[in-house]
Scaffold this motif. Structure first.
Motif, PDB file in Angstrom:
ATOM      1  N   GLY A 198       0.819  -1.207   0.000  1.00 21.67           N
ATOM      2  CA  GLY A 198       0.000   0.000   0.000  1.00 21.67           C
ATOM      3  C   GLY A 198       0.851   1.255   0.000  1.00 21.67           C
ATOM      4  N   LEU A 199       1.932   1.243   0.780  1.00 24.07           N
ATOM      5  CA  LEU A 199       2.843   2.381   0.825  1.00 24.07           C
ATOM      6  C   LEU A 199       3.551   2.540  -0.517  1.00 24.07           C
ATOM      7  N   MET A 200       3.916   1.427  -1.124  1.00 22.56           N
ATOM      8  CA  MET A 200       4.580   1.483  -2.423  1.00 22.56           C
ATOM      9  C   MET A 200       3.645   2.102  -3.475  1.00 22.56           C
ATOM     10  N   ILE A 201       2.379   1.716  -3.445  1.00 29.85           N
ATOM     11  CA  ILE A 201       1.412   2.278  -4.387  1.00 29.85           C
ATOM     12  C   ILE A 201       1.263   3.775  -4.159  1.00 29.85           C
ATOM     13  N   LEU A 202       1.214   4.202  -2.905  1.00 29.12           N
ATOM     14  CA  LEU A 202       1.096   5.623  -2.592  1.00 29.12           C
ATOM     15  C   LEU A 202       2.306   6.390  -3.118  1.00 29.12           C
ATOM     16  N   ILE A 203       3.497   5.859  -2.919  1.00 35.01           N
ATOM     17  CA  ILE A 203       4.712   6.519  -3.402  1.00 35.01           C
ATOM     18  C   ILE A 203       4.709   6.601  -4.918  1.00 35.01           C
ATOM     19  N   ILE A 204       4.280   5.539  -5.594  1.00 30.88           N
ATOM     20  CA  ILE A 204       4.205   5.543  -7.057  1.00 30.88           C
ATOM     21  C   ILE A 204       3.192   6.578  -7.535  1.00 30.88           C
ATOM     22  N   ALA A 205       2.050   6.665  -6.857  1.00 30.04           N
ATOM     23  CA  ALA A 205       1.014   7.627  -7.244  1.00 30.04           C
ATOM     24  C   ALA A 205       1.514   9.062  -7.076  1.00 30.04           C
ATOM     25  N   ILE A 206       2.173   9.339  -5.968  1.00 28.31           N
ATOM     26  CA  ILE A 206       2.704  10.681  -5.738  1.00 28.31           C
ATOM     27  C   ILE A 206       3.786  11.001  -6.777  1.00 28.31           C
ATOM     28  N   GLY A 207       4.649  10.037  -7.044  1.00 27.90           N
ATOM     29  CA  GLY A 207       5.682  10.240  -8.061  1.00 27.90           C
ATOM     30  C   GLY A 207       5.089  10.476  -9.437  1.00 27.90           C
ATOM     31  N   GLY A 208       4.033   9.754  -9.767  1.00 25.14           N
ATOM     32  CA  GLY A 208       3.367   9.953 -11.058  1.00 25.14           C
ATOM     33  C   GLY A 208       2.744  11.331 -11.166  1.00 25.14           C
ATOM     34  N   ALA A 209       2.110  11.783 -10.089  1.00 26.50           N
ATOM     35  CA  ALA A 209       1.519  13.126 -10.084  1.00 26.50           C
ATOM     36  C   ALA A 209       2.612  14.191 -10.243  1.00 26.50           C
ATOM     37  N   MET A 210       3.752  13.983  -9.571  1.00 21.65           N
ATOM     38  CA  MET A 210       4.863  14.925  -9.690  1.00 21.65           C
ATOM     39  C   MET A 210       5.413  14.957 -11.118  1.00 21.65           C
ATOM     40  N   MET A 211       5.487  13.792 -11.755  1.00 23.30           N
ATOM     41  CA  MET A 211       5.976  13.732 -13.136  1.00 23.30           C
ATOM     42  C   MET A 211       5.042  14.498 -14.076  1.00 23.30           C
ATOM     43  N   ILE A 212       3.744  14.298 -13.920  1.00 23.05           N
ATOM     44  CA  ILE A 212       2.773  14.962 -14.795  1.00 23.05           C
ATOM     45  C   ILE A 212       2.826  16.471 -14.585  1.00 23.05           C
ATOM     46  N   GLU A 213       2.813  16.900 -13.323  1.00 25.99           N
ATOM     47  CA  GLU A 213       2.839  18.340 -13.055  1.00 25.99           C
ATOM     48  C   GLU A 213       4.144  18.962 -13.535  1.00 25.99           C
ATOM     49  N   GLY A 214       5.245  18.290 -13.299  1.00 25.19           N
ATOM     50  CA  GLY A 214       6.524  18.806 -13.763  1.00 25.19           C
ATOM     51  C   GLY A 214       6.585  18.906 -15.272  1.00 25.19           C
ATOM     52  N   ALA A 215       6.031  17.928 -15.961  1.00 25.36           N
ATOM     53  CA  ALA A 215       6.028  17.949 -17.424  1.00 25.36           C
ATOM     54  C   ALA A 215       5.192  19.113 -17.948  1.00 25.36           C
ATOM     55  N   VAL A 216       4.056  19.378 -17.310  1.00 22.80           N
ATOM     56  CA  VAL A 216       3.211  20.485 -17.753  1.00 22.80           C
ATOM     57  C   VAL A 216       3.944  21.812 -17.597  1.00 22.80           C
ATOM     58  N   TYR A 217       4.592  22.019 -16.446  1.00 21.64           N
ATOM     59  CA  TYR A 217       5.357  23.253 -16.247  1.00 21.64           C
ATOM     60  C   TYR A 217       6.551  23.316 -17.203  1.00 21.64           C
ATOM     61  N   GLY A 218       7.203  22.189 -17.440  1.00 24.83           N
ATOM     62  CA  GLY A 218       8.366  22.161 -18.328  1.00 24.83           C
ATOM     63  C   GLY A 218       8.012  22.389 -19.787  1.00 24.83           C
ATOM     64  N   LEU A 219       6.890  21.840 -20.225  1.00 20.02           N
ATOM     65  CA  LEU A 219       6.504  21.950 -21.632  1.00 20.02           C
ATOM     66  C   LEU A 219       5.710  23.210 -21.950  1.00 20.02           C
ATOM     67  N   PHE A 220       4.938  23.710 -20.981  1.00 15.93           N
ATOM     68  CA  PHE A 220       4.059  24.856 -21.233  1.00 15.93           C
ATOM     69  C   PHE A 220       4.195  25.929 -20.149  1.00 15.93           C
ATOM     70  N   PRO A 221       5.401  26.481 -19.937  1.00 21.78           N
ATOM     71  CA  PRO A 221       5.561  27.456 -18.854  1.00 21.78           C
ATOM     72  C   PRO A 221       4.710  28.718 -19.050  1.00 21.78           C
ATOM     73  N   LYS A 222       4.606  29.179 -20.276  1.00 25.60           N
ATOM     74  CA  LYS A 222       3.820  30.384 -20.540  1.00 25.60           C
ATOM     75  C   LYS A 222       2.334  30.127 -20.260  1.00 25.60           C
TER      76      LYS A 222
END
Length: 65
Positions: free
Chosen positions: A4-28
């Motif tokens: 369960g903890l592993m799934i939570l860590i993966i989910a948080i990491g996935g959310a961080m990847m998506i948010e980081g990609a959005v800021y990285g690709l579309f900063p404006k």
């Protein structure tokens, strides 16, 4: 590690990847979105956030056995 903890860590990491990609690709676009969010009433942001949270919870419930 607890699965369960592993799934939570993966989910948080996935959310961080998506948010980081959005800021990285579309900063404006993200800066424009933030400016528009500042102008929104707090109640609108609150309701929108709760709706997204509820949809995320429902999606998790559908996926878990």
């Amino acid at each position: 590690m607890n699965s369960g903890l592993m799934i939570l860590i993966i989910a948080i990491g996935g959310a961080m990847m998506i948010e980081g990609a959005v800021y990285g690709l579309f900063p404006k676009g993200m800066k424009q979105a933030m400016r528009e969010m500042i102008e929104q009433p707090e109640q609108t942001l609150r309701v929108g956030g709760l709706v997204v949270a509820a949809l995320g919870f429902a999606l998790i419930c559908l996926v878990l056995p």
